[in-house]
Design a protein around this motif. Structure first.
Motif, PDB file in Angstrom:
ATOM      1  N   SER A  71      15.290  30.097  11.477  1.00  0.00           N
ATOM      2  CA  SER A  71      15.927  28.857  11.013  1.00  0.00           C
ATOM      3  C   SER A  71      15.995  28.803   9.482  1.00  0.00           C
ATOM      4  O   SER A  71      16.728  28.018   8.919  1.00  0.00           O
ATOM      5  N   ARG A  72      15.228  29.644   8.812  1.00  0.00           N
ATOM      6  CA  ARG A  72      15.131  29.556   7.347  1.00  0.00           C
ATOM      7  C   ARG A  72      15.974  30.575   6.591  1.00  0.00           C
ATOM      8  O   ARG A  72      16.292  30.359   5.431  1.00  0.00           O
ATOM      9  N   VAL A  73      16.251  31.732   7.233  1.00  0.00           N
ATOM     10  CA  VAL A  73      16.804  32.847   6.438  1.00  0.00           C
ATOM     11  C   VAL A  73      17.997  33.525   7.125  1.00  0.00           C
ATOM     12  O   VAL A  73      18.215  33.373   8.331  1.00  0.00           O
ATOM     13  N   ASP A  74      18.720  34.311   6.336  1.00  0.00           N
ATOM     14  CA  ASP A  74      19.819  35.135   6.868  1.00  0.00           C
ATOM     15  C   ASP A  74      19.417  36.610   6.959  1.00  0.00           C
ATOM     16  O   ASP A  74      20.020  37.377   7.698  1.00  0.00           O
ATOM     17  N   TYR A  75      18.422  36.992   6.169  1.00  0.00           N
ATOM     18  CA  TYR A  75      17.970  38.386   6.123  1.00  0.00           C
ATOM     19  C   TYR A  75      16.449  38.404   6.315  1.00  0.00           C
ATOM     20  O   TYR A  75      15.763  37.546   5.760  1.00  0.00           O
ATOM     21  N   VAL A  76      15.979  39.372   7.075  1.00  0.00           N
ATOM     22  CA  VAL A  76      14.524  39.550   7.188  1.00  0.00           C
ATOM     23  C   VAL A  76      14.193  41.002   6.866  1.00  0.00           C
ATOM     24  O   VAL A  76      14.761  41.922   7.475  1.00  0.00           O
ATOM     25  N   VAL A  77      13.305  41.192   5.906  1.00  0.00           N
ATOM     26  CA  VAL A  77      12.860  42.551   5.587  1.00  0.00           C
ATOM     27  C   VAL A  77      11.574  42.826   6.366  1.00  0.00           C
ATOM     28  O   VAL A  77      10.600  42.077   6.248  1.00  0.00           O
ATOM     29  N   VAL A  78      11.606  43.868   7.174  1.00  0.00           N
ATOM     30  CA  VAL A  78      10.405  44.304   7.885  1.00  0.00           C
ATOM     31  C   VAL A  78       9.793  45.411   7.038  1.00  0.00           C
ATOM     32  O   VAL A  78      10.388  46.487   6.882  1.00  0.00           O
ATOM     33  N   ALA A  79       8.630  45.130   6.460  1.00  0.00           N
ATOM     34  CA  ALA A  79       7.991  46.088   5.557  1.00  0.00           C
ATOM     35  C   ALA A  79       6.798  46.739   6.252  1.00  0.00           C
ATOM     36  O   ALA A  79       5.815  46.072   6.571  1.00  0.00           O
ATOM     37  N   GLY A  80       6.921  48.022   6.508  1.00  0.00           N
ATOM     38  CA  GLY A  80       5.840  48.770   7.165  1.00  0.00           C
ATOM     39  C   GLY A  80       6.247  50.230   7.227  1.00  0.00           C
ATOM     40  O   GLY A  80       7.394  50.577   6.929  1.00  0.00           O
ATOM     41  N   ILE A  81       5.308  51.068   7.642  1.00  0.00           N
ATOM     42  CA  ILE A  81       5.597  52.514   7.713  1.00  0.00           C
ATOM     43  C   ILE A  81       4.931  53.103   8.941  1.00  0.00           C
ATOM     44  O   ILE A  81       3.932  52.559   9.437  1.00  0.00           O
ATOM     45  N   GLY A  82       5.460  54.202   9.432  1.00  0.00           N
ATOM     46  CA  GLY A  82       4.860  54.890  10.584  1.00  0.00           C
ATOM     47  C   GLY A  82       4.780  53.959  11.774  1.00  0.00           C
ATOM     48  O   GLY A  82       5.741  53.284  12.139  1.00  0.00           O
ATOM     49  N   GLY A  83       3.590  53.877  12.337  1.00  0.00           N
ATOM     50  CA  GLY A  83       3.388  53.035  13.502  1.00  0.00           C
ATOM     51  C   GLY A  83       3.564  51.556  13.222  1.00  0.00           C
ATOM     52  O   GLY A  83       3.728  50.752  14.138  1.00  0.00           O
ATOM     53  N   SER A  84       3.555  51.194  11.962  1.00  0.00           N
ATOM     54  CA  SER A  84       3.747  49.783  11.604  1.00  0.00           C
ATOM     55  C   SER A  84       5.218  49.469  11.342  1.00  0.00           C
ATOM     56  O   SER A  84       5.523  48.460  10.704  1.00  0.00           O
ATOM     57  N   TYR A  85       6.121  50.326  11.842  1.00  0.00           N
ATOM     58  CA  TYR A  85       7.541  50.092  11.591  1.00  0.00           C
ATOM     59  C   TYR A  85       8.465  50.709  12.640  1.00  0.00           C
ATOM     60  O   TYR A  85       9.429  50.081  13.089  1.00  0.00           O
ATOM     61  N   LEU A  86       8.135  51.937  13.092  1.00  0.00           N
ATOM     62  CA  LEU A  86       9.108  52.665  13.910  1.00  0.00           C
ATOM     63  C   LEU A  86       9.356  52.040  15.277  1.00  0.00           C
ATOM     64  O   LEU A  86      10.481  52.087  15.791  1.00  0.00           O
ATOM     65  N   GLY A  87       8.327  51.450  15.886  1.00  0.00           N
ATOM     66  CA  GLY A  87       8.512  50.853  17.211  1.00  0.00           C
ATOM     67  C   GLY A  87       9.477  49.686  17.164  1.00  0.00           C
ATOM     68  O   GLY A  87      10.387  49.565  17.997  1.00  0.00           O
ATOM     69  N   HIS A 171       6.422  30.038   3.927  1.00  0.00           N
ATOM     70  CA  HIS A 171       6.996  29.992   5.280  1.00  0.00           C
ATOM     71  C   HIS A 171       7.900  31.182   5.562  1.00  0.00           C
ATOM     72  O   HIS A 171       8.297  31.403   6.688  1.00  0.00           O
ATOM     73  N   ARG A 172       8.245  31.881   4.502  1.00  0.00           N
ATOM     74  CA  ARG A 172       9.174  32.998   4.685  1.00  0.00           C
ATOM     75  C   ARG A 172       8.465  34.351   4.709  1.00  0.00           C
ATOM     76  O   ARG A 172       9.106  35.391   4.698  1.00  0.00           O
ATOM     77  N   ILE A 173       7.154  34.303   4.653  1.00  0.00           N
ATOM     78  CA  ILE A 173       6.399  35.555   4.734  1.00  0.00           C
ATOM     79  C   ILE A 173       5.462  35.481   5.929  1.00  0.00           C
ATOM     80  O   ILE A 173       4.716  34.509   6.093  1.00  0.00           O
ATOM     81  N   ILE A 174       5.537  36.498   6.767  1.00  0.00           N
ATOM     82  CA  ILE A 174       4.598  36.624   7.888  1.00  0.00           C
ATOM     83  C   ILE A 174       3.845  37.930   7.684  1.00  0.00           C
ATOM     84  O   ILE A 174       4.458  38.956   7.348  1.00  0.00           O
ATOM     85  N   ALA A 175       2.536  37.887   7.858  1.00  0.00           N
ATOM     86  CA  ALA A 175       1.727  39.102   7.721  1.00  0.00           C
ATOM     87  C   ALA A 175       1.205  39.522   9.097  1.00  0.00           C
ATOM     88  O   ALA A 175       0.728  38.687   9.866  1.00  0.00           O
ATOM     89  N   VAL A 176       1.311  40.799   9.391  1.00  0.00           N
ATOM     90  CA  VAL A 176       0.728  41.355  10.621  1.00  0.00           C
ATOM     91  C   VAL A 176      -0.279  42.395  10.161  1.00  0.00           C
ATOM     92  O   VAL A 176       0.095  43.411   9.555  1.00  0.00           O
ATOM     93  N   THR A 177      -1.546  42.130  10.414  1.00  0.00           N
ATOM     94  CA  THR A 177      -2.580  42.993   9.831  1.00  0.00           C
ATOM     95  C   THR A 177      -3.884  42.896  10.629  1.00  0.00           C
ATOM     96  O   THR A 177      -3.927  42.270  11.695  1.00  0.00           O
ATOM     97  N   ASP A 178      -4.889  43.521  10.106  1.00  0.00           N
ATOM     98  CA  ASP A 178      -6.219  43.516  10.726  1.00  0.00           C
ATOM     99  C   ASP A 178      -6.776  42.085  10.798  1.00  0.00           C
ATOM    100  O   ASP A 178      -6.426  41.240   9.982  1.00  0.00           O
ATOM    101  N   LYS A 179      -7.641  41.854  11.781  1.00  0.00           N
ATOM    102  CA  LYS A 179      -8.108  40.470  11.950  1.00  0.00           C
ATOM    103  C   LYS A 179      -9.053  40.017  10.827  1.00  0.00           C
ATOM    104  O   LYS A 179      -9.136  38.837  10.521  1.00  0.00           O
ATOM    105  N   ALA A 180      -9.728  40.933  10.213  1.00  0.00           N
ATOM    106  CA  ALA A 180     -10.730  40.498   9.243  1.00  0.00           C
ATOM    107  C   ALA A 180     -10.708  41.228   7.909  1.00  0.00           C
ATOM    108  O   ALA A 180     -10.932  40.631   6.862  1.00  0.00           O
ATOM    109  N   LYS A 181     -10.419  42.529   7.948  1.00  0.00           N
ATOM    110  CA  LYS A 181     -10.605  43.290   6.700  1.00  0.00           C
ATOM    111  C   LYS A 181      -9.268  43.730   6.091  1.00  0.00           C
ATOM    112  O   LYS A 181      -8.220  43.652   6.727  1.00  0.00           O
ATOM    113  N   GLY A 182      -9.334  44.165   4.868  1.00  0.00           N
ATOM    114  CA  GLY A 182      -8.156  44.732   4.224  1.00  0.00           C
ATOM    115  C   GLY A 182      -7.520  43.765   3.242  1.00  0.00           C
ATOM    116  O   GLY A 182      -7.615  42.545   3.357  1.00  0.00           O
TER     117      GLY A 182
END
Ligand code: PA5
Length: 448
Positions: A71-87, A171-182
């Motif tokens: 609802s907020r944007v026209d473009y979404v950049v998916v930023a990741g590499i390897g297993g964090s992107y190819l699927g 609101h325009r940034i979503i993070a997918v990452t480890d539950k606790a560290k990093g």
């Protein structure tokens, strides 16, 4: 139940069926080890029962975040590499209208990928494109420290904050990452981004059915429940109690190991649908990172046919006989296109007039298959009725399960990737990263 069909009949002309059947015991031992969780890398088996364990609440949370982003944007950049992107890319490109990004009437945001290279032009051009656009970012990194992704995210975060304001950027940034560290987890918490967790026990290349894949796929407008349903049905079809003769993943794992032991050191994944290009890229990572270690492993390569028949076709037909091929075939295209008649018929193609383009494609597929088996290239044929979420889910789980079994049959730990660190260590030493002083000294000495 499942839709995938596996045809091994064109393997047996090159490698005797008895050689595949001889590996039944090994395949059974491997699947037992996988399910008992007592093999190498057993702390990374979270993917095994993942499809059947995703809850309604988990789907709903992802769908709500996707709806908000859409609802907020026209473009979404998916930023990741390897297993964090190819699927995610495999599924999104497998389902998308190839030219959607050029259509004014498109319903879905345009998905762009970043964080999977360190190309200065690529990043500069991306930022230039986005500087006057409404865009969001899904940043995906389990470790939160991967250089390629972190550099891209640094730039994208700065731009989204500058163009949309700090408050809207949250609101325009979503993070997918480890539950606790990093580092990414810390940043996401500090900034108040919507965050999804990558389970500890799921490695990158097995993570497409976690938020790593599901968040971008839902934002792109696709049905993540149908995707996971396809995978969950395949989970049942390839379960421990499904006998070797009926267990598609065991069959595929045993066959490719039999081929490997009979001199086929390269396996090419072949598609006849350009939309599957990134599915092949996903598969290459899955098998390459899982099996290529300890001096062993089939080299997984990929080709898009018929395109690459005009480039790699010669090698495959007549080069060194170390190659096998696995075709992923789609029975029915989603769209219909009939070949027209032409009054002049200068190209002499009127014999095809009235036929669908896919009829020609299928004959190219069959003709190639016969030519390759005649030329000593064994052919594993995997088919699905059509390209949709359900069938992609089926394919994903089928190949993941076979990969776990195949890796154990090969005698490696299919769930680690120690070799990936070698280039990183050298790169950080060369860049004089703090903490790498000894390595920097050593590498400079070597380069003198
Ligand atoms: O399969 C893997 O483990 C790798 O391909 C990783 O997914 C990739 O290196 C990205 O790592 P991260 O998610 O930590 O940024």
């Amino acid at each position: 139940m499942g839709n995938i069909k596996l045809d091994l009949s064109r393997v047996y002309g090159v490698v005797d069926k008895s050689k595949v059947e001889a590996l039944k015991g090994e395949a059974e031992a491997a699947i037992k080890t996988l399910h008992a969780g007592n093999g190498a890398g057993n702390d990374f088996l979270g993917w095994l029962n993942l499809p059947s364990s995703i809850t309604d609440a988990q789907f709903a949370e992802i769908e709500a975040a996707a709806k908000d982003m859409r609802s907020r944007v026209d473009y979404v950049v998916v930023a990741g590499i390897g297993g964090s992107y190819l699927g995610a890319r495999a599924v999104i490109e497998g389902l998308s209208d190839t030219f959607d990004y050029l259509r004014k009437d498109r319903k879905n945001p345009i998905i762009i990928y970043a964080g999977h290279n360190i190309g200065e032009d690529y990043l500069a051009e991306l930022l230039d494109l986005l500087k006057d656009k409404k865009f969001g970012v899904v940043v995906i990194s389990k470790s939160g420290t991967t250089t390629e992704t972190a550099i891209a995210f640094r730039l994208l975060k700065e731009l989204v904050e500058k163009t949309a304001g700090k408050e809207e950027a949250k609101h325009r940034i979503i993070a997918v990452t480890d539950k606790a560290k990093g580092a990414l987890k810390t940043l996401a918490t500090n900034e108040g981004y919507k965050t999804f967790v990558i389970p500890d026990n799921v490695g990158g290349r097995f993570s497409v059915l976690t938020p790593v894949g599901l968040v971008p796929i839902a934002i792109a407008g696709y049905d993540i429940r149908a995707l996971v349903k396809g995978a969950a049905d395949m989970e049942k079809e390839t379960a421990l109690d499904v006998p070797f003769e009926k267990n598609l993943s065991m069959q595929y794992a045993a066959t490719r190991n039999a081929l490997y032991r009979n001199g086929k050191a390269i396996e090419i994944l072949v598609n006849y649908q350009p939309k599957l290009h990134y599915f092949t890229e996903w598969w290459k990572q899955l098998y390459g990172e899982s099996e290529g270690k300890d001096g062993k492993g089939i080299f997984p390569a990929g080709v898009d046919f018929s395109t690459d028949l005009h480039s790699m076709g010669q090698w495959i037909q007549e080069g060194e006989r170390i190659i096998s091929e696995t075709v992923v075939s789609v029975e029915n295209p989603a769209k219909k296109q009939v070949i027209p008649s032409d009054a002049d018929n200068l190209d002499a193609l009127n014999f095809l007039a009235g036929k669908r383009v896919d009829q020609v494609n299928k004959m190219a597929e069959l003709g190639t298959l016969i030519a390759h088996t005649d030329g000593g290239v064994p052919n594993i044929h995997v088919s699905v009725p059509q390209l949709d979420e359900y069938n992609l889910g089926q394919l994903i789980y089928f190949f993941e399960k076979a990969c776990g079994i195949s890796g154990y049959m090969l005698g490696v730990n299919p769930f680690n990737q120690p070799g990936v660190e070698a280039y990183k260590k050298n790169m950080f030493a060369l860049l004089e990263k703090p903490g790498y002083e000894e390595a920097t000294k050593a590498i400079k000495e070597r380069l003198k």
